[in-house]
Enzyme design. Structure first.
Site, PDB file in Angstrom:
ATOM      1  N   ILE A 152     -70.861  60.731 -29.044  1.00 38.27           N
ATOM      2  CA  ILE A 152     -71.939  59.971 -28.429  1.00 38.27           C
ATOM      3  C   ILE A 152     -71.980  58.631 -29.138  1.00 38.27           C
ATOM      4  O   ILE A 152     -72.048  58.587 -30.371  1.00 38.27           O
ATOM      5  CB  ILE A 152     -73.277  60.723 -28.575  1.00 38.27           C
ATOM      6  CG1 ILE A 152     -73.201  62.061 -27.821  1.00 38.27           C
ATOM      7  CG2 ILE A 152     -74.438  59.876 -28.082  1.00 38.27           C
ATOM      8  CD1 ILE A 152     -74.368  62.992 -28.089  1.00 38.27           C
ATOM      9  N   ASN A 212     -74.067  56.413 -29.788  1.00 37.95           N
ATOM     10  CA  ASN A 212     -75.182  56.074 -30.662  1.00 37.95           C
ATOM     11  C   ASN A 212     -75.283  56.963 -31.900  1.00 37.95           C
ATOM     12  O   ASN A 212     -76.149  56.736 -32.738  1.00 37.95           O
ATOM     13  CB  ASN A 212     -76.505  56.126 -29.889  1.00 37.95           C
ATOM     14  CG  ASN A 212     -76.569  55.060 -28.823  1.00 37.95           C
ATOM     15  OD1 ASN A 212     -75.961  54.006 -28.957  1.00 37.95           O
ATOM     16  ND2 ASN A 212     -77.287  55.326 -27.765  1.00 37.95           N
ATOM     17  N   CYS A 213     -74.434  57.950 -32.032  1.00 36.39           N
ATOM     18  CA  CYS A 213     -74.439  58.847 -33.190  1.00 36.39           C
ATOM     19  C   CYS A 213     -73.890  58.095 -34.405  1.00 36.39           C
ATOM     20  O   CYS A 213     -72.820  57.486 -34.340  1.00 36.39           O
ATOM     21  CB  CYS A 213     -73.583  60.073 -32.880  1.00 36.39           C
ATOM     22  SG  CYS A 213     -73.272  61.147 -34.292  1.00 36.39           S
ATOM     23  N   ASP A 214     -74.609  58.138 -35.524  1.00 35.53           N
ATOM     24  CA  ASP A 214     -74.181  57.427 -36.729  1.00 35.53           C
ATOM     25  C   ASP A 214     -72.811  57.870 -37.218  1.00 35.53           C
ATOM     26  O   ASP A 214     -71.991  57.036 -37.614  1.00 35.53           O
ATOM     27  CB  ASP A 214     -75.202  57.618 -37.859  1.00 35.53           C
ATOM     28  CG  ASP A 214     -76.501  56.887 -37.604  1.00 35.53           C
ATOM     29  OD1 ASP A 214     -76.516  55.939 -36.784  1.00 35.53           O
ATOM     30  OD2 ASP A 214     -77.513  57.257 -38.229  1.00 35.53           O
ATOM     31  N   ARG A 268     -70.181  56.490 -34.890  1.00 32.10           N
ATOM     32  CA  ARG A 268     -70.027  55.048 -35.140  1.00 32.10           C
ATOM     33  C   ARG A 268     -69.194  54.794 -36.389  1.00 32.10           C
ATOM     34  O   ARG A 268     -68.340  53.917 -36.406  1.00 32.10           O
ATOM     35  CB  ARG A 268     -71.385  54.368 -35.267  1.00 32.10           C
ATOM     36  CG  ARG A 268     -72.028  54.094 -33.937  1.00 32.10           C
ATOM     37  CD  ARG A 268     -73.157  53.103 -34.058  1.00 32.10           C
ATOM     38  NE  ARG A 268     -74.232  53.598 -34.893  1.00 32.10           N
ATOM     39  CZ  ARG A 268     -75.487  53.693 -34.521  1.00 32.10           C
ATOM     40  NH1 ARG A 268     -75.850  53.306 -33.316  1.00 32.10           N
ATOM     41  NH2 ARG A 268     -76.393  54.168 -35.327  1.00 32.10           N
TER      42      ARG A 268
END
Length: 130
Positions: free
Chosen positions: A8, A10-12, A15
């Site tokens: 995903i 937006n998952c840290d 990223r």
């Protein structure tokens, strides 16, 4: 065929993995399974290779928000259907190269995970989670 990183955007952790891959110039495909969806057959293949505990994220917010009745199933096919319906239940990121898969991106194993994903031999140790 390019390796695929599933996750995903937006998952840290996803990223961080994407940033590290970009810094190393690794050519791969990114599949955002929240935006693009994910087929139950794909999840089933991951579960066959790694086991349900390496694929299902029981520590996340999505799992905690599900009712106890939904969390109770021990039927793997029901859990796979649940992950397809709620992709944030999948441990992230999922690295897939050829027919091999690894989940998670533990800091201690980042270098070996990236090397494997970029085409080096699979690490000797079993995949681990953050």
């Amino acid at each position: 065929m390019k390796p695929t990183l599933y996750g995903i955007k937006n998952c840290d952790t996803v990223r961080r993995a994407r940033k590290d891959l970009a810094e190393r110039g690794v050519d791969y495909r990114f599949h955002d399974f929240r935006a693009e969806g994910i087929e139950p057959t794909t999840i089933s293949g991951w579960v066959d290779m790694l086991g349900i505990d390496q694929v299902l994220n029981r520590r996340g917010t999505t799992w905690r928000k599900l009712g106890q009745q939904v969390q109770d199933p021990t039927d793997v096919s029901a859990l796979i259907a649940l992950m397809a319906e709620h992709p944030s239940l999948i441990k992230r990121p999922v690295f897939q190269r050829d027919q091999q898969v690894q989940t998670g991106y533990p800091r201690a194993e980042a270098e070996s995970r990236l090397a494997w994903f970029a085409g080096a031999e699979q690490p000797d140790s079993p995949p681990q989670q953050d």
